[in-house]
Scaffold this motif. Structure first.
Motif, PDB file in Angstrom:
ATOM      1  N   ASP A 186      -7.518 -49.283  65.185  1.00 30.95           N
ATOM      2  CA  ASP A 186      -6.480 -49.445  66.216  1.00 30.95           C
ATOM      3  C   ASP A 186      -5.734 -50.756  66.019  1.00 30.95           C
ATOM      4  N   CYS A 188      -2.445 -51.478  67.810  1.00 35.65           N
ATOM      5  CA  CYS A 188      -1.303 -51.543  68.732  1.00 35.65           C
ATOM      6  C   CYS A 188      -0.080 -50.809  68.168  1.00 35.65           C
ATOM      7  N   GLY A 189      -0.328 -49.637  67.544  1.00 37.00           N
ATOM      8  CA  GLY A 189       0.785 -48.885  66.975  1.00 37.00           C
ATOM      9  C   GLY A 189       1.526 -49.693  65.941  1.00 37.00           C
ATOM     10  N   ILE A 193       3.790 -51.440  69.549  1.00 34.31           N
ATOM     11  CA  ILE A 193       3.798 -50.565  70.716  1.00 34.31           C
ATOM     12  C   ILE A 193       2.790 -51.090  71.733  1.00 34.31           C
ATOM     13  N   GLU A 197      -1.800 -48.197  73.977  1.00 35.75           N
ATOM     14  CA  GLU A 197      -2.364 -48.585  72.678  1.00 35.75           C
ATOM     15  C   GLU A 197      -3.428 -49.676  72.823  1.00 35.75           C
ATOM     16  N   LYS A 198      -4.372 -49.647  71.891  1.00 36.51           N
ATOM     17  CA  LYS A 198      -5.381 -50.692  71.805  1.00 36.51           C
ATOM     18  C   LYS A 198      -5.322 -51.332  70.416  1.00 36.51           C
ATOM     19  N   GLY A 199      -5.873 -52.519  70.367  1.00 36.42           N
ATOM     20  CA  GLY A 199      -5.942 -53.219  69.083  1.00 36.42           C
ATOM     21  C   GLY A 199      -7.325 -53.804  68.870  1.00 36.42           C
ATOM     22  N   GLU A 218      -6.635 -53.890  75.260  1.00 37.76           N
ATOM     23  CA  GLU A 218      -5.393 -53.214  75.646  1.00 37.76           C
ATOM     24  C   GLU A 218      -4.206 -54.060  75.193  1.00 37.76           C
ATOM     25  N   CYS A 219      -3.354 -53.472  74.401  1.00 35.19           N
ATOM     26  CA  CYS A 219      -2.243 -54.229  73.810  1.00 35.19           C
ATOM     27  C   CYS A 219      -1.256 -54.735  74.861  1.00 35.19           C
TER      28      CYS A 219
END
Length: 231
Positions: A186, A188-189, A193, A197-199, A218-219
């Protein structure tokens, strides 16, 4: 009693002959014999310092010990003091943030995936070879290309990447988008994004697998640091 003239002449001749036999030619040497040091000065080797060319310093005895061993020169690595919020302009945008914190226009890459491309592949594509050390003088090696970039391998570091470019300690989460096994995760797209989205983030104080994957944030709400590697 007086001796005849012929007898006196014969006696004088005999005395002169004895003197010459006894003393040889020493009696006619011109002046005293010079001391041994004076005779040797003209042929004696100059001291080592005198043989060195004027205006140059002799190389220290351990000069060869400090010569490069033929391997690549170490590169630097640090973690940003700045906390980065999303969105950014992809992984390339993160690279620019690293360069900016190092006071450069380029020459640095963030340890971050790009889409489905993992960070190690990004580094290999740019010809990065390491090894990498923290920016503090005399810092030990953090990781090498074999440890960090081996295809299919688990990216590893020897010590935490927990110091800024200026050497200040930094503790916190770090955006990576890289799973513990090295695969893209993951991000953040692709770091552009927010919604939904998550990172994946690593932990700057860790040297185990958590250095690159500690959790996911959580982005839209989180900020985190970046790992920055010199190309």
């Amino acid at each position: 009693m007086a001796f005849p003239v012929a007898v006196r002449a014969t006696a004088a001749t005999l005395l002169l002959s004895v003197a010459c036999t006894t003393f040889g030619t020493a009696a006619v040497d011109a002046g005293p014999t010079p001391p041994p040091d004076a005779r040797d000065d003209a042929t004696r080797d100059p001291p080592p310092d005198a043989r060195a060319a004027p205006g140059t310093d002799a190389a220290p005895a351990d000069a060869l010990d400090s010569a490069p061993d033929g391997g690549p020169a170490p590169k630097r690595v640090f973690v940003t003091q700045r906390l980065v919020a999303m969105p950014q302009a992809g992984a390339a945008g993160l690279d620019l943030l690293c360069a900016a914190e190092a006071g450069a226009a380029s020459g640095w890459m963030a340890w971050a995936s790009s889409g489905n491309v993992d960070a190690a592949q990004r580094f290999r594509d740019r010809g990065m070879v390491g090894p990498w050390v923290l920016t503090a003088p005399g810092a030990p090696v953090v990781t090498t290309a074999d440890e960090l970039l081996a295809p299919g391998g688990r990216p590893a570091v020897r010590i935490p990447i927990d110091a800024s470019f200026g050497g200040a300690p930094v503790a916190g989460f770090v955006w990576t988008g890289v799973a513990a096994g090295g695969a893209s995760s993951d991000n953040c797209g692709d770091w552009s994004i927010l919604v939904g989205e998550k990172g994946v983030v690593g932990l700057s104080t860790a040297s185990d697998a958590r250095w690159t994957e500690a959790t996911a944030l959580e982005c839209a709400a989180a900020t985190a640091h970046l790992y920055c590697f010199e190309r």
